[in-house]
Design a protein around this motif. Structure first.
Motif, short mmCIF file in Angstrom:
data_model
loop_
_atom_site.label_atom_id
_atom_site.label_comp_id
_atom_site.label_asym_id
_atom_site.label_seq_id
_atom_site.Cartn_x
_atom_site.Cartn_y
_atom_site.Cartn_z
N GLY A 210 42.05 -12.52 -86.29
CA GLY A 210 41.74 -13.23 -85.06
C GLY A 210 42.91 -13.72 -84.28
O GLY A 210 42.88 -13.49 -83.06
N ILE A 211 44.28 -13.92 -84.95
CA ILE A 211 45.14 -14.30 -84.20
C ILE A 211 45.85 -13.27 -83.73
O ILE A 211 46.44 -13.11 -82.43
N TYR A 212 45.74 -12.09 -84.24
CA TYR A 212 46.20 -10.77 -83.67
C TYR A 212 45.45 -10.45 -82.19
O TYR A 212 46.02 -10.11 -81.30
N LEU A 213 44.22 -10.61 -82.42
CA LEU A 213 43.23 -10.32 -81.03
C LEU A 213 43.50 -11.30 -80.07
O LEU A 213 43.48 -11.25 -78.87
N ALA A 214 43.90 -12.74 -80.66
CA ALA A 214 43.94 -13.67 -79.63
C ALA A 214 45.34 -13.36 -78.81
O ALA A 214 45.48 -13.92 -77.59
N ARG A 215 46.46 -13.00 -79.50
CA ARG A 215 47.65 -12.61 -78.72
C ARG A 215 47.27 -11.68 -77.83
O ARG A 215 48.07 -11.47 -76.52
N GLN A 216 46.63 -10.58 -78.10
CA GLN A 216 46.28 -9.58 -77.10
C GLN A 216 45.41 -10.07 -76.03
O GLN A 216 45.66 -9.89 -74.87
N ALA A 217 44.68 -11.04 -76.22
CA ALA A 217 43.80 -11.60 -75.06
C ALA A 217 44.62 -12.58 -74.33
O ALA A 217 44.37 -12.35 -73.05
N LYS A 218 45.56 -13.08 -74.99
CA LYS A 218 46.52 -14.12 -74.11
C LYS A 218 47.22 -13.01 -73.36
O LYS A 218 47.55 -13.37 -71.94
N GLU A 219 47.79 -12.03 -73.67
CA GLU A 219 48.50 -11.01 -72.98
C GLU A 219 47.82 -10.27 -71.90
O GLU A 219 48.13 -10.04 -70.89
N HIS A 220 46.48 -10.04 -72.15
CA HIS A 220 45.51 -9.55 -71.22
C HIS A 220 44.86 -10.43 -69.91
O HIS A 220 44.62 -10.05 -68.78
N GLY A 221 45.15 -12.01 -70.36
CA GLY A 221 44.70 -12.96 -69.44
C GLY A 221 43.58 -13.29 -69.33
O GLY A 221 43.07 -13.86 -68.13
N SER A 222 42.71 -12.78 -70.33
CA SER A 222 41.26 -13.53 -70.35
C SER A 222 40.71 -13.47 -71.76
O SER A 222 41.14 -12.71 -72.48
N ALA A 223 39.40 -14.16 -71.91
CA ALA A 223 39.02 -13.93 -73.32
C ALA A 223 38.36 -12.59 -73.35
O ALA A 223 37.95 -12.14 -72.40
N ILE A 224 38.25 -12.13 -74.64
CA ILE A 224 37.69 -10.98 -74.98
C ILE A 224 36.69 -10.81 -76.04
O ILE A 224 36.57 -11.75 -76.75
N SER A 225 35.94 -9.75 -75.85
CA SER A 225 34.92 -9.48 -77.04
C SER A 225 35.16 -8.16 -77.68
O SER A 225 35.69 -7.30 -77.20
N ASP A 226 35.29 -8.33 -79.32
CA ASP A 226 35.75 -7.21 -79.89
C ASP A 226 35.39 -7.57 -81.47
O ASP A 226 34.49 -8.51 -81.75
N TYR A 227 35.81 -6.80 -82.44
CA TYR A 227 35.75 -7.00 -83.81
C TYR A 227 36.61 -6.58 -84.62
O TYR A 227 37.52 -5.70 -84.20
N LEU A 228 36.52 -6.94 -85.87
CA LEU A 228 37.45 -6.49 -86.84
C LEU A 228 36.90 -5.50 -87.88
O LEU A 228 35.78 -5.93 -88.31
N VAL A 229 37.62 -4.75 -88.38
CA VAL A 229 37.11 -3.91 -89.59
C VAL A 229 38.03 -4.63 -90.84
O VAL A 229 39.16 -4.45 -90.91
N CYS A 230 37.13 -5.36 -91.43
CA CYS A 230 37.59 -6.42 -92.47
C CYS A 230 36.61 -6.37 -93.63
O CYS A 230 35.74 -6.95 -93.82
N PRO A 231 36.92 -5.28 -94.61
CA PRO A 231 36.09 -5.00 -95.89
C PRO A 231 36.01 -6.31 -96.68
O PRO A 231 35.11 -6.70 -97.41
N LYS A 232 37.05 -7.44 -96.53
CA LYS A 232 36.87 -8.69 -97.49
C LYS A 232 36.53 -9.64 -96.67
O LYS A 232 36.18 -10.81 -96.86
N GLY A 233 35.81 -9.71 -95.35
CA GLY A 233 35.52 -10.52 -94.84
C GLY A 233 33.82 -10.77 -94.82
O GLY A 233 33.19 -10.04 -95.54
N PRO A 234 33.37 -11.86 -94.26
CA PRO A 234 31.97 -12.39 -94.57
C PRO A 234 30.94 -11.74 -93.44
O PRO A 234 31.50 -10.99 -92.77
N ALA A 235 29.74 -11.62 -93.90
CA ALA A 235 28.73 -10.94 -92.91
C ALA A 235 28.44 -12.19 -91.88
O ALA A 235 27.45 -12.39 -91.63
N GLY A 236 29.45 -12.35 -90.95
CA GLY A 236 29.15 -13.52 -90.04
C GLY A 236 29.98 -13.13 -88.70
O GLY A 236 30.26 -11.73 -88.46
N VAL A 237 30.55 -14.05 -88.00
CA VAL A 237 31.10 -14.06 -86.86
C VAL A 237 32.22 -15.11 -86.86
O VAL A 237 32.26 -15.84 -87.64
N PHE A 238 33.17 -14.96 -85.76
CA PHE A 238 34.39 -15.84 -85.60
C PHE A 238 34.60 -16.00 -84.33
O PHE A 238 34.51 -15.17 -83.38
N ILE A 239 35.37 -16.79 -83.83
CA ILE A 239 35.80 -17.26 -82.38
C ILE A 239 37.19 -17.56 -82.74
O ILE A 239 37.57 -18.76 -83.51
#
Length: 388
Positions: A210-239
């Motif tokens: 999430g932090i990696y994507l947040a840095r990309q969004a900050k550089e992009h200049g707007s909020a983004i919609s995306d997803y992580l390929v995270c085998p150890k992650g839960p079956a949920g969502v995050f902001i």
């Protein structure tokens, strides 16, 4: 006492069946009618079989609110159009329909996606954290495994193991489903995408991803919609979001880290069980949770998984072994074919592997869904020209 709200249900698959069973335990809402395309006489074990009908007008006549959960873009669009003619509110658990024809309906009546699938869960989480002063940068989905071009034998195995249709398990595995979900999130919550097909980085854990994507969004200049390929992650969502500098110490104490980016995770999505919350939201006047908006910026185009020859037929795009879906900006992809419309289509000229399919490449049957998309694309492109 107030009479229970009558809920009409469109569909008889996994979600519909689960919702019917869930409503049976409630006192303030009842199932009044269930619309199916199946032969009713062959559905002996279906719950509330006496409420089954093949008539959309019967479900309209007997319902205060309709829940559409067929997963079928073409059929669902026709049904919602008729339901709107009676001015009934519609709740969907059908992100495929939302990103294809949902915008056609957005200003014609009341339509909202439900909590339960990832888009609705993200919208609800967003409402929650906005009230606490967070400023979202990443609306994130989670996926444990991705194979852009799975083989049929593997999908048949996993479908039988998890009691899922071949089409459904294929669309999950090749990423089409998550591309559709995050497109709906982008349009509904006013976010952008970083690139065609989303960035979809791999991550060891949700927080670092999430932090990696947040840095990309900050550089992009707007909020983004995306997803992580995270085998150890839960079956949920995050902001992943920012907050005021003067709250840093408190957020650190609350175990959200040092900042400046804070990841808030909902570690579940419970599909039909959460639809109950959205039903009550609508009944109580809570308004739209999430829809595709009347003028979306993002769509899901069809990309060839393999070479497709002229004359080949594609019976369905979502969950196909010929194509998969990728998120695209509409303004940069005029004439692209949304994957939700790719049903019973005939390819009219050769398509190379990795190529986006356009309307010029296919013949597709006429439908209300096709009309709805053409209107939607025109509005979106005109809005872009005005803003430009």
């Amino acid at each position: 006492m107030k009479s229970p709200t009558k809920i009409g249900i469109v569909g008889t698959g996994f979600i519909a069946k689960g919702l019917i069973k869930a409503i049976q335990t409630q006192s303030d809402i009842i199932v009044s009618s269930i619309l199916t395309r199946r032969k009713i006489e062959g559905m002996g074990s279906f719950p509330n079989k006496e409420l089954l009908t093949n008539s959309v007008w019967e479900i309209i006549e007997n319902s205060d609110l309709v829940v559409e959960c067929t997963g079928d873009v073409i059929y669902g669009t026709k049904v919602i159009d008729k339901v709107f003619s009676a001015s009934l509110p519609v709740i969907t658990m059908n992100s495929e329909l939302q990103v294809t024809t949902g915008s056609y309906f957005a200003n014609r009546g009341f339509i909202t996606e439900a909590e339960g699938d990832q888009p609705g869960c993200l919208a609800a989480l967003n409402e929650n954290i906005l009230q606490m002063g967070f400023k979202p940068l990443v609306y994130g989905n989670l996926k444990g495994f991705l194979n852009l071009n799975p083989i049929k034998e593997d999908m048949e195995y996993w479908g039988k193991r998890n009691n899922l249709s071949l089409q459904m398990v294929t669309s999950f595995t090749d990423g089409t489903k998550v591309q559709i979900e995050q497109t709906l999130v982008a349009n509904g919550l006013g976010a952008d995408i970083l690139q065609t097909g989303l960035l979809r980085p791999e991550a060891e854990d949700v927080d670092s991803g999430g932090i990696y994507l947040a840095r990309q969004a900050k550089e992009h200049g707007s909020a983004i919609s995306d997803y992580l390929v995270c085998p150890k992650g839960p079956a949920g969502v995050f902001i992943t979001a920012e907050h005021e500098e003067n709250q840093r110490d408190a957020l650190r104490y609350f175990k959200l880290g040092d900042g400046p980016y804070f990841t808030l995770i909902q570690n579940f999505h419970l599909c039909h069980l959460e639809i109950l919350k959205t039903i009550r939201r609508v009944v109580n006047g809570g308004g739209v949770l999430l829809n595709n908006t009347a003028e979306p910026a993002i769509s899901v185009g069809a990309v060839a998984k393999t070479k497709i020859n002229s004359g080949e037929k594609i019976t369905h795009g979502i969950g196909s072994f010929q194509v998969r879906g990728e998120a695209v900006r509409i303004k940069e992809n005029k004439g692209h074919l949304p994957i939700g419309l790719l049903n019973n289509a005939v390819i009219t000229r050769p398509i190379e592997e990795g190529q986006f399919i356009t309307f010029e490449d296919v013949e597709i049957p006429d439908s209300l869904a096709l009309k709805a998309w053409i209107e939607t694309e025109t509005k979106s492109l005109n809005l872009h020209q005005v803003n430009k």
